[in-house]
Motif scaffolding. Structure first.
Motif, mmCIF file in Angstrom:
data_model
loop_
_atom_site.group_PDB
_atom_site.id
_atom_site.type_symbol
_atom_site.label_atom_id
_atom_site.label_comp_id
_atom_site.label_asym_id
_atom_site.label_seq_id
_atom_site.Cartn_x
_atom_site.Cartn_y
_atom_site.Cartn_z
ATOM 1 N N PRO A 88 5.985 -24.775 10.227
ATOM 2 C CA PRO A 88 6.842 -25.685 9.444
ATOM 3 C C PRO A 88 7.438 -25.036 8.205
ATOM 4 C CG PRO A 88 4.814 -26.788 10.120
ATOM 5 C CD PRO A 88 4.651 -25.346 10.483
ATOM 6 N N GLU A 89 6.694 -24.114 7.575
ATOM 7 C CA GLU A 89 7.206 -23.483 6.348
ATOM 8 C C GLU A 89 8.300 -22.453 6.624
ATOM 9 O OE1 GLU A 89 3.458 -21.225 7.560
ATOM 10 O OE2 GLU A 89 4.174 -23.309 7.530
ATOM 11 N N GLU A 90 8.507 -22.109 7.884
ATOM 12 C CA GLU A 90 9.564 -21.176 8.257
ATOM 13 C C GLU A 90 10.462 -21.821 9.314
ATOM 14 O OE1 GLU A 90 7.520 -16.847 7.420
ATOM 15 O OE2 GLU A 90 7.201 -17.762 9.373
ATOM 16 N N ALA A 91 10.929 -23.004 8.982
ATOM 17 C CA ALA A 91 11.746 -23.768 9.925
ATOM 18 C C ALA A 91 13.119 -23.140 10.096
ATOM 19 C CB ALA A 91 11.881 -25.212 9.443
ATOM 20 N N CYS A 92 13.731 -23.431 11.216
ATOM 21 C CA CYS A 92 15.072 -22.950 11.511
ATOM 22 C C CYS A 92 15.735 -23.983 12.407
ATOM 23 C CB CYS A 92 14.994 -21.598 12.220
ATOM 24 S SG CYS A 92 16.595 -20.791 12.500
ATOM 25 N N ASN A 93 17.010 -24.212 12.205
ATOM 26 C CA ASN A 93 17.763 -25.117 13.069
ATOM 27 C C ASN A 93 18.526 -24.308 14.105
ATOM 28 O OD1 ASN A 93 16.952 -27.450 11.645
ATOM 29 N ND2 ASN A 93 18.546 -27.104 10.102
ATOM 30 N N LEU A 94 18.724 -24.897 15.279
ATOM 31 C CA LEU A 94 19.387 -24.201 16.385
ATOM 32 C C LEU A 94 20.505 -25.059 16.961
ATOM 33 C CD1 LEU A 94 19.612 -21.973 18.591
ATOM 34 C CD2 LEU A 94 17.866 -23.250 19.885
ATOM 35 N N ALA A 95 21.705 -24.507 17.011
ATOM 36 C CA ALA A 95 22.834 -25.138 17.693
ATOM 37 C C ALA A 95 23.124 -24.344 18.960
ATOM 38 C CB ALA A 95 24.063 -25.172 16.789
ATOM 39 N N VAL A 96 23.398 -25.058 20.048
ATOM 40 C CA VAL A 96 23.654 -24.431 21.348
ATOM 41 C C VAL A 96 25.022 -24.875 21.836
ATOM 42 C CG1 VAL A 96 22.898 -24.217 23.740
ATOM 43 C CG2 VAL A 96 21.195 -24.362 21.902
ATOM 44 N N ILE A 97 25.902 -23.915 22.072
ATOM 45 C CA ILE A 97 27.253 -24.189 22.574
ATOM 46 C C ILE A 97 27.369 -23.646 23.986
ATOM 47 C CG2 ILE A 97 29.703 -23.666 22.302
ATOM 48 C CD1 ILE A 97 29.290 -23.602 19.302
ATOM 49 N N GLY A 98 27.749 -24.524 24.930
ATOM 50 C CA GLY A 98 27.931 -24.105 26.310
ATOM 51 C C GLY A 98 27.093 -24.926 27.259
ATOM 52 N N GLY A 99 27.333 -24.734 28.546
ATOM 53 C CA GLY A 99 26.556 -25.421 29.564
ATOM 54 C C GLY A 99 27.275 -26.618 30.154
#
Length: 397
Positions: free
Chosen positions: A233-244
């Motif tokens: 949790p202290e090293e969170a990151c958000n991820l966006a995915v384009i495609g599919g």
């Protein structure tokens, strides 16, 4: 020269090989050649100055031809062969430039005309068939024999990456093999193109990772999702995915819920290729978790051109272009990908340095100008007229 360019796939669609074909045909026309592009019946209509786009008209109601080997593709290739033979008989072509399996069509048509054959080698076709259908491995030796015969009989080989070039050089003279990597470009969005602010899609601010590409299993999106699940949790990151496709997007959204990372992952589906640069520019980390393959994905060159930090699996597809000076390369397993993400999340200075190095390499080795020089130099070896503007080969090594 007059060139018949055989593209055995829908054209134009926004994916790797059709994009590469458009680039090659555009450059050939700019260099003064006359090009007839013969391709499938499907795809968006595009205009390439100086080129004629010709389409097959297959029967049997064939539509929605998928990526890769399929029964539909076999039918379309049969129609492409018939159309190519008609064109060769009617047109006085100097060259037939054949992409992938179309090389066999070009070589078969050579009995009906005097022309040089260019083999645009975007993959190792026998290996791909064996990987997709393990039961077909018994056919690998004869399929590789046919591949070697095509390489030997072609007048010019244009492999898309170093690993394919090495395979080709084992089958024929190295002088016939000219490396032609894809182009590194991250175009600016045209006026009026709607682009989301990716960071506003997430409730909790965090560094933004981005994946662009299809969602087929070999692309490793499941590996990436599992790596995200392991982030503390202290090293969170958000991820966006384009495609599919919509179906694949729906399925992967359900997986994020099961992994309890739905709040940190957004699947956007397909977006306009012209907006790619604007999306890449928003990211802190660009991901390519591909599981296997030897040909470098076209998106990697776009990633490099964007000047953003890259996290990629340490497989030949990536390592023949990327190294520790311009990317973080990690083993293709969830924990290694997670560890690579954590390194980039923690260190903004490292992200900036890797991104700058990648952009410099992309500009110098894989930009549009470098692509045009490589293609001109390769075609000069089969041209009846000596070229005067082609730089020494060492300039592109």
């Amino acid at each position: 020269m007059r060139i018949l360019f055989l593209a055995p796939h829908p054209f134009f669609v926004e994916r790797g090989t059709p994009i590469a074909v458009r680039q090659a045909v555009t450059v050939l026309c700019e260099q003064g050649h006359e090009v007839d592009l013969l391709t499938y019946h499907e795809g968006a209509e595009v205009e390439i100055p100086g080129a004629r786009i010709l389409r097959i008209r297959p029967g049997f109601g064939i539509s929605n031809v998928p990526i890769g080997f399929s029964a539909k593709k076999l039918v379309c290739d049969a129609w492409l062969a018939a159309a190519a033979l008609r064109q060769v008989r009617q047109g006085d072509y100097d060259v037939v430039h054949a992409v992938e399996e179309a090389v066999f069509i070009a070589l078969a048509c050579r009995a009906a005309g005097k022309f040089r054959v260019v083999y645009d080698m975007d993959s190792l076709m026998p290996d791909q068939i064996a990987e997709k259908w393990p039961a077909a491995r018994v056919l690998l030796p004869p399929l590789q024999w046919f591949e070697r015969q095509a390489i030997r009989r072609a007048d010019l080989i244009l492999p898309v990456c170093q690993a394919i070039a090495e395979r080709a050089e084992k089958a024929t003279s190295a002088a016939k093999v000219h490396l032609l990597p894809d182009v590194a470009f991250a175009p600016d969005a045209p006026d009026g193109c709607e682009i989301e602010d990716l960071r506003t899609l997430f409730v909790t601010p965090a560094p933004l990772a981005l994946y662009v590409g299809n969602l087929e299993r070999y692309q490793g999106i499941d590996l990436l999702l599992e790596a995200f699940r392991r982030l503390p949790p202290e090293e969170a990151c958000n991820l966006a995915v384009i495609g599919g496709t919509p179906e694949m997007v729906s399925g992967h959204r359900a997986k994020t819920s099961g992994l309890k990372i739905a709040e940190r992952v957004r699947f956007l589906g397909q977006r306009n290729l012209d907006a790619l640069g604007a999306y890449l520019a928003q990211a802190d980390i660009l991901c390519s978790p591909r599981l296997k393959g030897v040909n470098t994905p076209m998106k990697v060159y776009g990633y490099m051109a964007s000047g953003r930090a890259i996290l990629a699996t340490d497989i030949l597809s990536h390592s023949q272009v990327l190294d520790s000076e311009c990317a973080v390369l990690a083993r293709p397993d969830p924990q290694a990908i997670c560890d690579g993400l954590r390194v980039l999340i923690r260190d903004g200075g490292l992200r900036a340095r890797l991104g700058t190095n990648a952009a410099t390499r992309a500009r110098e080795l894989y930009g549009p100008a470098a692509f045009a020089r490589r293609l001109e130099r390769a075609y000069a070896t089969i041209s009846p007229v000596p070229a005067t503007s082609v730089p020494d080969a060492a300039a592109l090594q």
